[in-house]
Design an enzyme around this catalytic site. Structure first.
Site: not given
Length: 263
Positions: A3, A160, A252
């Site tokens: 990320e 996520n 997702r």
DNA sequence: CGATTATGATTAA
DNA sequence: TAATCCTAATCGC
């Protein structure tokens, strides 16, 4: 792994290892042979991160653009470590760096860098980023907030793990329409992004639990105790003990606590 | 040892 | 929404 915090940390570490002298570049895998030969024995002038994009500048017209995607890794290695045949790019300075499985690894001119960064929303890790731009990107969007947070044109660098954790930290239901969030909630969401991503860079790891909730003695955090909700479906919420839920949004998974984050 | 999965994003349908 | 790209760790048999 990747990320925004990962990429910003990489940017710093690569700068430390590679800016000192000429960079030796090769493509053991062979799929980036030409690109590697172009930057081989050149000086790295600049290393910078925008959201999940990494840019290594060798000249105005020669910028290495790397995006790790879902499975990419860019790892430091001892100079003597033999690269496996999956290593797309090997860079050598004071240490060696092995790039595997990237979504993007290409040489681009400055013009193309600008095209990429123009499409990104504010990055909480870059100075000059403003929460007002984040708020503006959500205005009039009925999309669930959990979906907006993964949209890199709304806010750059969130993935996520962070999206699920941030919504938990602020007690926001993942499916709340984006434009329904209050100014105060948006401000808090931005503030949490800034502080959490900064901590992520520092630790080179995502840790969102506070000591009070970790159930661990302070400073002694076990690997599975770093997060509140991500990948914890069916397990008890660390705050209220309700069973953590999992929801699929735009393909997702998103984890959340229905007690702490509304129904 | 094969199947599954993953902190991502684009393209096709 | 589904298929696709790319790699490696993990899990079940």
């Amino acid at each position: 792994m990747p990320e925004g915090h990962t990429i910003h940390r990489l940017s710093k570490d690569l700068r430390t290892d590679l800016v000192t002298g000429l960079v030796t570049a090769s493509s053991p895998q062979g799929r980036f042979e030409h690109g590697a030969s172009v930057i081989n024995q050149k000086s790295l002038l600049k290393s910078e991160a925008f959201g999940k994009h990494l840019f290594l500048t060798f000249s105005e017209e020669t910028i290495l653009h790397i995006h790790l995607g879902l499975i990419g890794k860019f790892r430091p290695q001892a100079l003597e470590t033999e690269p496996s045949d999956t290593v797309r790019l090997r860079l050598e300075g004071t240490r060696a760096w092995h790039l595997t499985g990237p979504q993007t690894c290409a040489l681009i001119p400055r013009e193309e860098l600008l095209r990429v960064t123009d499409d990104l929303g504010p990055d909480p890790l870059r100075r000059g980023s403003k929460w007002e731009d984040f708020a503006a990107g959500l205005a009039n969007r009925k999309t669930p907030i959990a979906i907006s947070l993964l949209d890199q044109s709304v806010i750059a660098g969130i993935g996520n793990v962070y999206r699920a954790e941030f919504l938990f930290l602020l007690g926001i239901h993942p499916e709340r329409p984006s434009s329904d969030l209050t100014q105060s909630e948006l401000k808090d969401l931005w503030a949490v992004s800034v502080s959490q991503l900064r901590q992520g860079v520092r630790l080179n790891r995502i840790v969102t639990v506070s000591n009070a909730d970790s159930g661990a003695t302070p400073g002694r955090l076990k690997p599975g105790d770093a997060l509140y909700v991500y990948k914890r479906e069916g397990q008890p919420c660390r705050r209220c003990a309700s069973s953590i839920k999992i929801t699929k949004l735009a393909g997702r998974s998103c984890w959340w606590c229905e007690t702490c984050q509304g129904q």
